[in-house]
Motif scaffolding. Structure first.
Motif, PDB file in Angstrom:
ATOM      1  N   SER A 129     -11.912  33.432   1.312  1.00 20.22           N
ATOM      2  CA  SER A 129     -10.592  33.522   1.202  1.00 20.22           C
ATOM      3  C   SER A 129      -9.662  33.642   2.626  1.00 20.22           C
ATOM      4  CB  SER A 129     -10.513  34.948   0.756  1.00 20.22           C
ATOM      5  OG  SER A 129     -11.159  36.125   1.488  1.00 20.22           O
ATOM      6  N   THR A 130     -10.312  33.733   3.729  1.00 19.24           N
ATOM      7  CA  THR A 130      -9.773  33.518   5.036  1.00 19.24           C
ATOM      8  C   THR A 130      -9.984  32.220   5.704  1.00 19.24           C
ATOM      9  OG1 THR A 130     -11.875  34.561   5.997  1.00 19.24           O
ATOM     10  CG2 THR A 130     -10.274  36.286   5.463  1.00 19.24           C
TER      11      THR A 130
ATOM     12  N   ASN B 160     -14.115  24.007 -17.786  1.00 21.19           N
ATOM     13  CA  ASN B 160     -13.024  23.965 -16.618  1.00 21.19           C
ATOM     14  C   ASN B 160     -11.763  24.675 -17.132  1.00 21.19           C
ATOM     15  OD1 ASN B 160     -11.199  23.578 -14.761  1.00 21.19           O
ATOM     16  ND2 ASN B 160     -11.693  21.435 -14.453  1.00 21.19           N
ATOM     17  N   PRO B 161     -11.711  25.868 -16.726  1.00 21.69           N
ATOM     18  CA  PRO B 161     -10.466  26.734 -17.208  1.00 21.69           C
ATOM     19  C   PRO B 161      -9.271  26.608 -16.427  1.00 21.69           C
ATOM     20  CG  PRO B 161     -11.918  28.020 -15.570  1.00 21.69           C
ATOM     21  CD  PRO B 161     -12.576  26.541 -15.660  1.00 21.69           C
ATOM     22  N   ASP B 162      -9.126  25.348 -15.534  1.00 25.51           N
ATOM     23  CA  ASP B 162      -7.915  25.169 -14.977  1.00 25.51           C
ATOM     24  C   ASP B 162      -6.440  25.356 -15.831  1.00 25.51           C
ATOM     25  OD1 ASP B 162      -8.410  24.835 -12.438  1.00 25.51           O
ATOM     26  OD2 ASP B 162      -8.242  22.720 -12.222  1.00 25.51           O
TER      27      ASP B 162
ATOM     28  N   TYR C 285     -20.567  28.439  -7.983  1.00 28.36           N
ATOM     29  CA  TYR C 285     -20.223  27.241  -7.701  1.00 28.36           C
ATOM     30  C   TYR C 285     -18.877  26.559  -8.379  1.00 28.36           C
ATOM     31  CZ  TYR C 285     -20.670  21.969  -7.887  1.00 28.36           C
ATOM     32  OH  TYR C 285     -20.599  20.792  -7.736  1.00 28.36           O
ATOM     33  N   GLY C 286     -18.842  26.914  -9.441  1.00 21.90           N
ATOM     34  CA  GLY C 286     -17.777  26.316 -10.369  1.00 21.90           C
ATOM     35  C   GLY C 286     -16.418  27.008  -9.747  1.00 21.90           C
TER      36      GLY C 286
ATOM     37  N   ALA D 185     -11.424  26.730  -6.925  1.00 22.31           N
ATOM     38  CA  ALA D 185     -10.572  27.108  -5.795  1.00 22.31           C
ATOM     39  C   ALA D 185     -10.266  26.265  -4.535  1.00 22.31           C
ATOM     40  CB  ALA D 185     -11.081  28.580  -5.348  1.00 22.31           C
ATOM     41  N   GLY D 186     -10.811  25.185  -4.744  1.00 26.44           N
ATOM     42  CA  GLY D 186     -10.637  24.449  -3.720  1.00 26.44           C
ATOM     43  C   GLY D 186     -11.542  24.628  -2.177  1.00 26.44           C
ATOM     44  N   ALA D 187     -12.531  25.206  -2.488  1.00 30.16           N
ATOM     45  CA  ALA D 187     -13.413  25.627  -1.555  1.00 30.16           C
ATOM     46  C   ALA D 187     -14.406  24.483  -0.795  1.00 30.16           C
ATOM     47  CB  ALA D 187     -14.226  27.013  -1.641  1.00 30.16           C
TER      48      ALA D 187
END
Length: 514
Positions: free
Chosen positions: A109-110, A449-451, A126-127, A132-134
């Motif tokens: 998050s940071t 995928n809950p996008d 993982y998902g 979240a684009g991590a």
């Protein structure tokens, strides 16, 4: 005696329920729709540059485990190899089991700069992190710098890593089958002459728990795992239900024998209600601690010696591994049939952070852990003669109290490149064969995928996070609580999520000829 590192699924099931945690599958898009969907197709692409042409870098890697006293000495040897082969050094940050999830959430998050992190269906999810684009997609990096990984990990497993057609986690090759077990204090089993093999469903434990309650002051019968959504099958019914999204709290399921793969809410199922009634009964009778819902470190509790029964990975060698972990005799029996689904395949992966300044070098490091057995064994076992001694070319014996025995060889590289442990009741080849003989979920290769429904997804998971620990510890009455929770879930948008998951499964089936 089997070394802890060969328990494989032992650590992977921390927090697993009595009847195990539902694991999911992969993206709704076809695994054949893009060139990147078949990583081996271009495995012959350019190899990594020579070390002399590379600038020196330091890579940072976050892993989960127990910090080791002698890690600095091991890392010194590891960095000699890395410096020579890819002109890099590694800073390995090992975060303890109970703290890993929370610390990685803060790090992510940071937007902290780091290179590599352990990710899975059960820790550092993982998902969720991908959505979240991590993490960076790895398809091209694998083709160019991960050729040994692609050669050693069978191609059929890569579909499990894909989200929207792309790979975001490099697979660690280990036993992908899921085997859950019930661990019994062997001394109590013998004292009360209890046949552990008679346990085919949760309620079969009740007579044993009653004897422990009556005859063992200060001992608690059962240690409940209070996190992921429980699998709703057992040794009597077999492998019948699988989840649409990983080893998580998300409640949507399918019946594996349903060719239409109709999605349903597991919370509303009879199986879930029946299981929660058993836990409630145990709680009311004192077989479960009254403060069980507040317990945070499942692994520490399991090692405390205060419980008669708890859960861990099952399968070959599990009893020996549990005995080594606990420090007193234990016996493990399988609580479900072994099976493979996407959650099992993605139970141990390594991702490259979007904040990494050296993703290419990070992939070179991952590939070296497949091609260089010396490097892999250093990280897994430590320094020969100091932390272990070789029995023969393929077998080792750990040196007691050496300061380095992480027991996490499944967390990186190819576990089948490791030494076997002296006295192990099973060989690495036998474990590897179980990948081919375990039942396979029809959802292997699918992950919901809950996008498009992020708000509903977040609300449902928040409710589940509140509900599951309370129910699985028996703290609340399921007949009163479950209808209330179902009402809240529906108001939060569960029906929309169900329809969306069904559409994605239907599209995935059509694209893959299911």
């Amino acid at each position: 005696m089997m070394k802890k590192k060969l328990s494989l699924c032992t650590t992977l099931v921390i927090g697993a329920s009595l009847l195990l945690s539902a694991c999911g599958s992969n993206a709704a898009k076809s695994t054949n729709e893009t060139a990147s969907a078949s990583p081996t197709s271009s495995a012959s692409a350019g190899a990594s540059a020579s070390p002399a042409a590379l600038k020196p870098v330091e890579l940072t890697w976050y892993t989960v485990g127990t910090p080791q006293k002698d890690q600095p000495a091991v890392m010194e040897e590891i960095n000699k190899i890395l410096k020579e082969k890819i002109n890099a050094t590694l800073k390995l940050n090992v975060i303890d089991w109970g703290a890993y999830d929370d610390k990685m959430k803060v790090i992510t998050s940071t937007n902290e700069n780091y290179d590599l992190a352990f990710t899975s269906s059960w820790a550092n999810n993982y998902g969720g992190n991908v959505l979240a684009g991590a993490y960076v997609p790895l398809d091209d990096l694998l083709k160019k710098y991960g050729q040994d990984i692609l050669k050693q990990v069978p191609e059929k497993y890569w579909s499990a890593t894909k989200i929207n057609g792309k790979i975001y986690g490099s697979l660690n090759y280990q036993t992908y089958y899921i085997a859950r077990g019930l661990v019994f204090n062997k001394g109590l089993v013998e004292k009360y002459n209890f046949d552990v093999k008679s346990v085919k469903k949760p309620s079969d434990l009740t007579p044993f728990l009653e004897k422990v309650k009556s005859g063992e002051p200060g001992m608690t019968g059962y240690l409940p795992a209070a996190n992921p959504f429980p699998e709703l099958f057992n040794m009597e019914t077999g492998f019948t239900i699988d989840a649409v999204q990983g080893n998580s709290l998300f409640p949507l399921m399918i019946n594996v024998n349903d060719k239409n793969m109709k999605v349903f809410d597991g919370v509303e199922s009879k199986e879930f209600m029946d299981l929660m009634k058993v836990y409630r009964d145990w709680y009311q009778k004192g077989y479960i601690r009254k403060d069980a819902v507040s317990l945070k470190d499942y692994k520490a509790e399991a090692k405390s010696g205060k419980y008669a029964v708890w859960t861990r990975g099952g399968g070959p060698g599990a009893s020996e591994a549990a005995t080594a972990e606990q420090g007193y005799p234990a016996v493990v029996v399988d609580s479900v049939p072994s099976y493979i689904n996407t959650g099992g395949v993605i139970a141990t992966m390594t991702a490259i952070s979007k904040t990494s300044k050296n993703p290419e070098r990070a992939m070179m490091l991952l590939d070296l852990l497949y091609s260089d057995k010396q490097l892999y064994r250093l990280l897994s076992d430590g320094i020969e003669g100091k932390h272990y001694k070789k029995v023969n070319d393929n077998t080792m014996e750990a040196i007691a109290d050496s300061g380095y025995a992480p027991g996490t060889n499944w967390e990186f590289g190819n576990m089948f490149n490791d030494y076997a442990s002296k006295g192990s009741p099973v060989t690495l080849d036998q474990l590897k064969q179980l990948n081919d003989t375990s039942a396979t979920s029809p959802l292997l290769g699918f992950l919901y995928n809950p996008d498009s429904l992020k708000q509903e997804y977040a609300q449902v998971n928040a409710i589940m996070g509140e509900m599951i620990p309370a129910l699985m510890t028996g703290t609340v009455d399921p007949e009163i609580s479950i209808p209330k929770y179902v009402d809240r879930l529906k108001k939060a948008g569960l029906d929309k999520l169900t329809d969306d998951a069904q559409k994605q499964i239907n599209d995935w089936k059509a694209a893959n000829g299911k």
